[in-house]
Design a protein around this motif. Structure first.
Motif, PDB file in Angstrom:
ATOM      1  N   CYS A  43       0.843  -1.380   0.127  1.00  0.00           N
ATOM      2  CA  CYS A  43      -0.203  -0.043   0.056  1.00  0.00           C
ATOM      3  C   CYS A  43       1.042   1.262   0.039  1.00  0.00           C
ATOM      4  O   CYS A  43       2.063   1.097   0.137  1.00  0.00           O
ATOM      5  CB  CYS A  43      -0.983  -0.033   1.028  1.00  0.00           C
ATOM      6  N   GLY A  44       0.094   2.509  -0.226  1.00  0.00           N
ATOM      7  CA  GLY A  44       0.853   3.722  -0.314  1.00  0.00           C
ATOM      8  C   GLY A  44       0.481   4.562  -1.480  1.00  0.00           C
ATOM      9  O   GLY A  44      -0.438   4.253  -2.155  1.00  0.00           O
ATOM     10  N   LEU A 161     -11.058   3.494  -6.534  1.00  0.00           N
ATOM     11  CA  LEU A 161     -11.458   2.928  -5.338  1.00  0.00           C
ATOM     12  C   LEU A 161     -12.703   2.074  -5.538  1.00  0.00           C
ATOM     13  O   LEU A 161     -13.745   2.380  -5.989  1.00  0.00           O
ATOM     14  CB  LEU A 161     -11.679   3.859  -4.145  1.00  0.00           C
ATOM     15  N   LEU A 162     -12.645   0.842  -4.950  1.00  0.00           N
ATOM     16  CA  LEU A 162     -13.865   0.019  -5.245  1.00  0.00           C
ATOM     17  C   LEU A 162     -14.835   0.090  -4.073  1.00  0.00           C
ATOM     18  O   LEU A 162     -14.510   0.834  -2.929  1.00  0.00           O
ATOM     19  CB  LEU A 162     -13.470  -1.604  -4.795  1.00  0.00           C
ATOM     20  N   SER A 163     -16.044  -0.023  -4.521  1.00  0.00           N
ATOM     21  CA  SER A 163     -17.192  -0.031  -3.550  1.00  0.00           C
ATOM     22  C   SER A 163     -17.154  -0.938  -2.478  1.00  0.00           C
ATOM     23  O   SER A 163     -16.276  -2.089  -2.483  1.00  0.00           O
ATOM     24  CB  SER A 163     -18.630   0.042  -4.200  1.00  0.00           C
ATOM     25  N   GLU A 164     -17.788  -0.982  -1.407  1.00  0.00           N
ATOM     26  CA  GLU A 164     -17.651  -1.998  -0.016  1.00  0.00           C
ATOM     27  C   GLU A 164     -17.899  -3.263  -0.813  1.00  0.00           C
ATOM     28  O   GLU A 164     -17.462  -4.149  -0.470  1.00  0.00           O
ATOM     29  CB  GLU A 164     -18.414  -1.388   0.849  1.00  0.00           C
ATOM     30  N   GLN A 190      -7.258  -0.467   0.096  1.00  0.00           N
ATOM     31  CA  GLN A 190      -8.573  -0.593   0.548  1.00  0.00           C
ATOM     32  C   GLN A 190      -8.690  -1.134   1.971  1.00  0.00           C
ATOM     33  O   GLN A 190      -8.138  -2.334   1.989  1.00  0.00           O
ATOM     34  CB  GLN A 190      -9.567  -1.235  -0.667  1.00  0.00           C
ATOM     35  N   GLN A 191      -9.141  -0.597   3.147  1.00  0.00           N
ATOM     36  CA  GLN A 191      -9.303  -1.207   4.265  1.00  0.00           C
ATOM     37  C   GLN A 191      -9.811  -2.584   4.487  1.00  0.00           C
ATOM     38  O   GLN A 191      -9.193  -3.465   5.124  1.00  0.00           O
ATOM     39  CB  GLN A 191      -9.770  -0.564   5.341  1.00  0.00           C
TER      40      GLN A 191
END
Length: 203
Positions: A43-44, A161-164, A190-191
């Motif tokens: 990540c970064g 960024l992807l949706s949940e 993405q967490q």
């Protein structure tokens, strides 16, 4: 969207190791180990060199220091083509070949690159590739790599960024890969995805 679900054991163990690897785009050296059945995540911020690490593992980008090994064997310009045959790769995006712009064309194009060359799709999706959203395209690519059942899987982050919901779909695919014994190295901020990793490397 239809995704096949299976988890067949892979025949051999896999270990990927990066030891003090230096690349020009990176601000630091990178060291990590990914064994079979494990997931490591890089990540970064944008431009930190995350994709460059994946390209180096594929032998498509020379390193300026350190070494990369797979199953204890050094990755070199000579050995890279052999090791790439054991890898699956999910790019951030894919541009279909001319005249092959349906979803099923792209799926079969990726499957043909895998070990299961005779694997056929259970359903045909005739929608134009460009009619899919960015995250739908990414999920199609990820699903194809699961079908290939490669020993080492490299996954770049999607363009957006992807949706949940989509992130959870990716988590499901990653679980299939790890359950089948694959070693997975991916790029994500993405967490939802970071929460399931065995090792996180920040650049």
């Amino acid at each position: 969207m239809y995704f096949a679900r299976f988890a067949l054991p892979l025949p051999l163990e896999m270990m990927l190791e990066l030891h003090n690897v230096i690349l020009k785009p990176l601000r630091q050296s990178v060291s990590l180990t990914v064994s079979d059945g494990q997931l490591a995540c890089i990540c970064g911020p944008k431009g930190a060199g995350k994709t460059a690490v994946l390209r180096a593992v594929m032998g498509m980008l020379p390193i300026d220091g350190g070494h990369i090994s797979i199953d204890g064997e050094l990755l070199t310009p000579l050995s890279a083509p052999y090791f790439r045959k054991q890898m699956g790769y999910v790019p951030s995006r894919l541009v279909p070949l001319p005249g092959q712009d349906r979803v099923c064309d792209v799926q079969q194009q990726l499957l043909a690159l895998g070990a299961n060359r005779q694997l056929r799709l259970e359903t045909e999706d005739d929608r134009p590739w460009q009619s899919l959203t960015v995250e739908e395209r990414y999920l199609v690519l990820a699903d194809c790599v699961v079908r290939q059942q490669r020993r080492l899987v490299l996954m770049d982050e999607p363009e957006t960024l992807l949706s949940e919901e989509a992130a959870m779909e990716v988590v499901g695919l990653l679980r299939e890969l790890s359950n089948a014994g694959a070693a997975v190295l991916m790029v994500s901020n993405q967490q939802t995805i970071l929460n399931m990793t065995n090792n996180i490397i920040e650049l």
